[in-house]
Design a protein around this motif. Structure first.
Motif, PDB file in Angstrom:
ATOM      1  N   ASN A 201      31.955  38.922  39.898  1.00 36.06           N
ATOM      2  CA  ASN A 201      31.012  39.694  39.092  1.00 36.06           C
ATOM      3  C   ASN A 201      31.212  41.206  39.070  1.00 36.06           C
ATOM      4  N   THR A 202      31.451  41.806  40.227  1.00 34.80           N
ATOM      5  CA  THR A 202      31.148  43.226  40.387  1.00 34.80           C
ATOM      6  C   THR A 202      31.853  44.132  39.390  1.00 34.80           C
ATOM      7  N   LEU A 203      33.166  44.024  39.248  1.00 35.25           N
ATOM      8  CA  LEU A 203      33.869  44.982  38.398  1.00 35.25           C
ATOM      9  C   LEU A 203      33.349  44.948  36.958  1.00 35.25           C
ATOM     10  N   CYS A 204      33.292  43.785  36.367  1.00 29.94           N
ATOM     11  CA  CYS A 204      32.888  43.704  34.959  1.00 29.94           C
ATOM     12  C   CYS A 204      31.389  43.906  34.778  1.00 29.94           C
ATOM     13  N   GLY A 234      35.383  39.082  29.963  1.00 22.95           N
ATOM     14  CA  GLY A 234      34.840  39.482  31.253  1.00 22.95           C
ATOM     15  C   GLY A 234      33.728  40.503  31.118  1.00 22.95           C
ATOM     16  N   LEU A 235      33.926  41.550  30.315  1.00 26.28           N
ATOM     17  CA  LEU A 235      32.901  42.564  30.115  1.00 26.28           C
ATOM     18  C   LEU A 235      31.791  42.089  29.188  1.00 26.28           C
ATOM     19  N   GLY A 236      32.182  41.511  28.060  1.00 25.90           N
ATOM     20  CA  GLY A 236      31.208  41.105  27.060  1.00 25.90           C
ATOM     21  C   GLY A 236      30.226  40.061  27.554  1.00 25.90           C
ATOM     22  N   SER A 237      30.687  39.172  28.429  1.00 24.55           N
ATOM     23  CA  SER A 237      29.822  38.092  28.900  1.00 24.55           C
ATOM     24  C   SER A 237      28.668  38.620  29.756  1.00 24.55           C
ATOM     25  N   TYR A 238      28.886  39.753  30.440  1.00 21.39           N
ATOM     26  CA  TYR A 238      27.800  40.380  31.193  1.00 21.39           C
ATOM     27  C   TYR A 238      26.971  41.291  30.290  1.00 21.39           C
ATOM     28  N   ALA A 239      27.626  41.973  29.340  1.00 20.38           N
ATOM     29  CA  ALA A 239      26.897  42.847  28.419  1.00 20.38           C
ATOM     30  C   ALA A 239      25.839  42.057  27.651  1.00 20.38           C
ATOM     31  N   THR A 240      26.202  40.871  27.179  1.00 21.85           N
ATOM     32  CA  THR A 240      25.262  40.041  26.426  1.00 21.85           C
ATOM     33  C   THR A 240      24.026  39.750  27.265  1.00 21.85           C
ATOM     34  N   GLN A 402      44.285  33.361  27.881  1.00 21.21           N
ATOM     35  CA  GLN A 402      44.026  31.915  27.848  1.00 21.21           C
ATOM     36  C   GLN A 402      42.812  31.581  28.715  1.00 21.21           C
ATOM     37  N   HIS A 403      41.790  32.409  28.623  1.00 26.04           N
ATOM     38  CA  HIS A 403      40.607  32.217  29.458  1.00 26.04           C
ATOM     39  C   HIS A 403      39.395  32.774  28.724  1.00 26.04           C
ATOM     40  N   ILE A 404      38.225  32.416  29.212  1.00 26.09           N
ATOM     41  CA  ILE A 404      36.994  33.079  28.811  1.00 26.09           C
ATOM     42  C   ILE A 404      36.281  33.495  30.084  1.00 26.09           C
ATOM     43  N   GLY A 405      35.375  34.457  29.979  1.00 22.29           N
ATOM     44  CA  GLY A 405      34.653  34.880  31.173  1.00 22.29           C
ATOM     45  C   GLY A 405      35.592  35.369  32.251  1.00 22.29           C
ATOM     46  N   LYS A 406      35.398  34.873  33.474  1.00 18.39           N
ATOM     47  CA  LYS A 406      36.129  35.351  34.637  1.00 18.39           C
ATOM     48  C   LYS A 406      36.983  34.256  35.263  1.00 18.39           C
ATOM     49  N   VAL A 407      38.081  34.679  35.892  1.00 17.78           N
ATOM     50  CA  VAL A 407      39.009  33.789  36.600  1.00 17.78           C
ATOM     51  C   VAL A 407      38.992  34.179  38.076  1.00 17.78           C
ATOM     52  N   ALA A 408      38.795  33.188  38.952  1.00 14.84           N
ATOM     53  CA  ALA A 408      38.716  33.445  40.393  1.00 14.84           C
ATOM     54  C   ALA A 408      39.869  32.792  41.135  1.00 14.84           C
ATOM     55  N   VAL A 409      40.097  33.272  42.354  1.00 14.77           N
ATOM     56  CA  VAL A 409      41.133  32.743  43.244  1.00 14.77           C
ATOM     57  C   VAL A 409      40.499  32.464  44.602  1.00 14.77           C
ATOM     58  N   LEU A 410      40.687  31.265  45.135  1.00 11.31           N
ATOM     59  CA  LEU A 410      40.220  30.949  46.482  1.00 11.31           C
ATOM     60  C   LEU A 410      41.214  31.497  47.493  1.00 11.31           C
ATOM     61  N   CYS A 411      40.731  32.312  48.425  1.00  7.76           N
ATOM     62  CA  CYS A 411      41.605  32.915  49.433  1.00  7.76           C
ATOM     63  C   CYS A 411      41.383  32.241  50.781  1.00  7.76           C
ATOM     64  N   GLY A 412      40.252  32.537  51.446  1.00  8.94           N
ATOM     65  CA  GLY A 412      39.936  31.878  52.705  1.00  8.94           C
ATOM     66  C   GLY A 412      39.134  30.603  52.532  1.00  8.94           C
ATOM     67  N   ALA A 413      38.393  30.490  51.448  1.00 12.74           N
ATOM     68  CA  ALA A 413      37.617  29.276  51.187  1.00 12.74           C
ATOM     69  C   ALA A 413      38.580  28.117  50.930  1.00 12.74           C
TER      70      ALA A 413
END
Length: 439
Positions: A201-204, A234-240, A402-413
């Protein structure tokens, strides 16, 4: 090779148990290499999977105002794409500049750059000068990296001449099992979210908050009509969501009916599919694009937008200036379709409109938008999750749109769905709210 500290974090160990575990001297992370800066010269497809590597790196020395966070999840932003294609300048130039600022900065000037500007995890070590945070705290990370000794930061962190984008202009970012962050980057993790949701979430969200809500942006008020380009990005989905939550009237611009359905599910009643505007090959740069778009907006809400939420740049900027109402504001934080904008200045000066430049956000704005997320008023827009070994594929998805919204990566989880501390709140909100972008 097993890592007892990371295993302890995963099991929910106490502060004492975490401190009893040794901090590893090496850990796995996603990084670029300085000796590969020229690999894309003369190529049209600069595939980030070639330049983004995952492997072991050294644990750096901790400064007094810093913490070590065991990263459970991170998110991909477009600055990771820029880093991985070495454009507009190789980020190693930023690290070299930072490296000239004594030992504190010299730690960052390495032959590899650990990327990542969004993340969530657990504090496992604190520097001697950290007062408000302790080992075991569950946090999300703000990418705004501000020097507290710069006087400009006391007016607005973004006015500091030394302000940097963490994980882009600094090393030791979030795309790894551990990261190094300053104490004034830490924010309490929303208790009802998973690791991957809270990491995304935070950046966008905070960038959109500053643009629309904060005192340094457009200062949206109740009833304002706000045109939002790329409303499922990423930005627009939070702006809305921020416009709707703040009593404004969002008008979302999307590129497909599938995306239109998503923003309607977010509560946005007014949606324009730009592919249905019939502007021909020139698209939104057509001389009549502003007029056609303006008619479409008025057909939906009966008036011109008071605020235009801009980050696409060259392709859309002329139309944005045109459609804003008399005295309206175009607030811009980027130019993903090109930096050189063309617009008819008569529609700006003769109709008393304003262009507001907005970049990033300060610590207060990051905390404020995270509060809204923690209250369940704003929701994550996560669409896809990759493992750490797939960081290159995750970044490629963002690079090629090739995405909508945000893309995440599992690191320690170890799997999706971990990290929820308040399942009752999650149930009250409704699980479907967290999966709108994962259809």
């Amino acid at each position: 090779m097993s890592d007892p500290l990371l295993e302890a974090v995963r099991s929910g160990a106490s502060e004492k148990e975490l401190l009893d575990c040794e901090l590893p001297t090496r850990f796995r992370a996603a990084y670029t290499l300085k000796n590969e800066v020229g690999i894309f010269e003369g190529q049209t497809d600069k595939d980030v999977r070639r330049s983004l590597h995952v492997g072991e790196v050294d644990m750096p020395e901790l400064a007094p105002d810093e913490v070590v966070v065991a990263v459970m999840s991170a998110a991909i932003n477009f600055n990771t794409v820029w880093s991985a294609i070495f454009e507009p300048v190789p980020t190693f130039a930023f690290l070299e500049k930072f490296g000239r600022q004594g030992w504190y900065g010299a730690r960052h000037d390495l032959p590899y750059h650990i990327l990542g500007s969004d993340g969530s995890g657990v504090i496992v070590r604190t520097g001697a000068g950290v007062k408000s945070w302790k080992v075991g705290d569950r946090v999300v990370l703000s990418p705004s990296y501000v020097d507290e000794e710069d006087h400009g930061s006391y007016d607005d962190g973004m006015m500091s001449e030394t302000q940097l984008a963490w994980g882009f202009e600094t090393n030791f970012g979030s795309l790894g099992e551990y990261c190094i962050a300053k104490a004034n980057q830490l924010i309490r993790k929303p208790k009802h979210l998973t690791w991957e949701e809270s990491a995304s979430n935070t950046l966008c969200a905070a960038t959109a908050y500053r643009m629309l809500v904060g005192t340094h942006g457009a200062r949206m008020k109740q009833g304002d009509v706000v045109l939002i380009w790329g409303a499922t990005g990423g930005l627009g989905s939070y702006a809305t969501q921020l416009v709707k939550n703040g009593g404004g009237i969002p008008v979302a611009v999307v590129s497909s009916e599938e995306k239109a359905e998503i923003v309607r599910a977010q509560g946005c009643d007014h949606v324009i599919n730009r592919n249905e505007l019939n502007l021909g090959e020139q698209g939104l740069r057509h001389p009549k694009a502003g007029r056609v778009l303006g008619e479409a907006i008025r057909g939906l809400v009966g008036e011109d937008p008071g605020i235009v939420f801009e980050y696409l740049g060259r392709e859309t900027f002329g139309a944005s200036v045109y459609v804003a109402k008399r005295g309206g504001k175009v607030v811009t934080c980027g130019s993903s379709t090109g930096y050189k904008h063309e617009y008819d200045n008569r529609f700006l000066w003769m109709r008393l409109k304003s262009i507001i430049g907005s970049h990033g956000f300060n610590y207060h704005e990051a905390v404020e938008v995270n509060r809204l997320i923690g209250l369940g008023m704003i929701h994550p827009t996560l669409s896809t999750v990759f493992p750490l070994d797939g960081a290159g594929e995750a970044t490629r998805a963002v690079q090629t749109n090739q995405h909508i919204g945000k893309v995440a990566v599992l690191c320690g989880a170890t799997a999706e769905g971990q990290g929820v501390d308040d399942p009752a709140m999650r149930e009250r909100i409704g699980e479907e709210k967290f999966h709108l972008y994962r259809r």
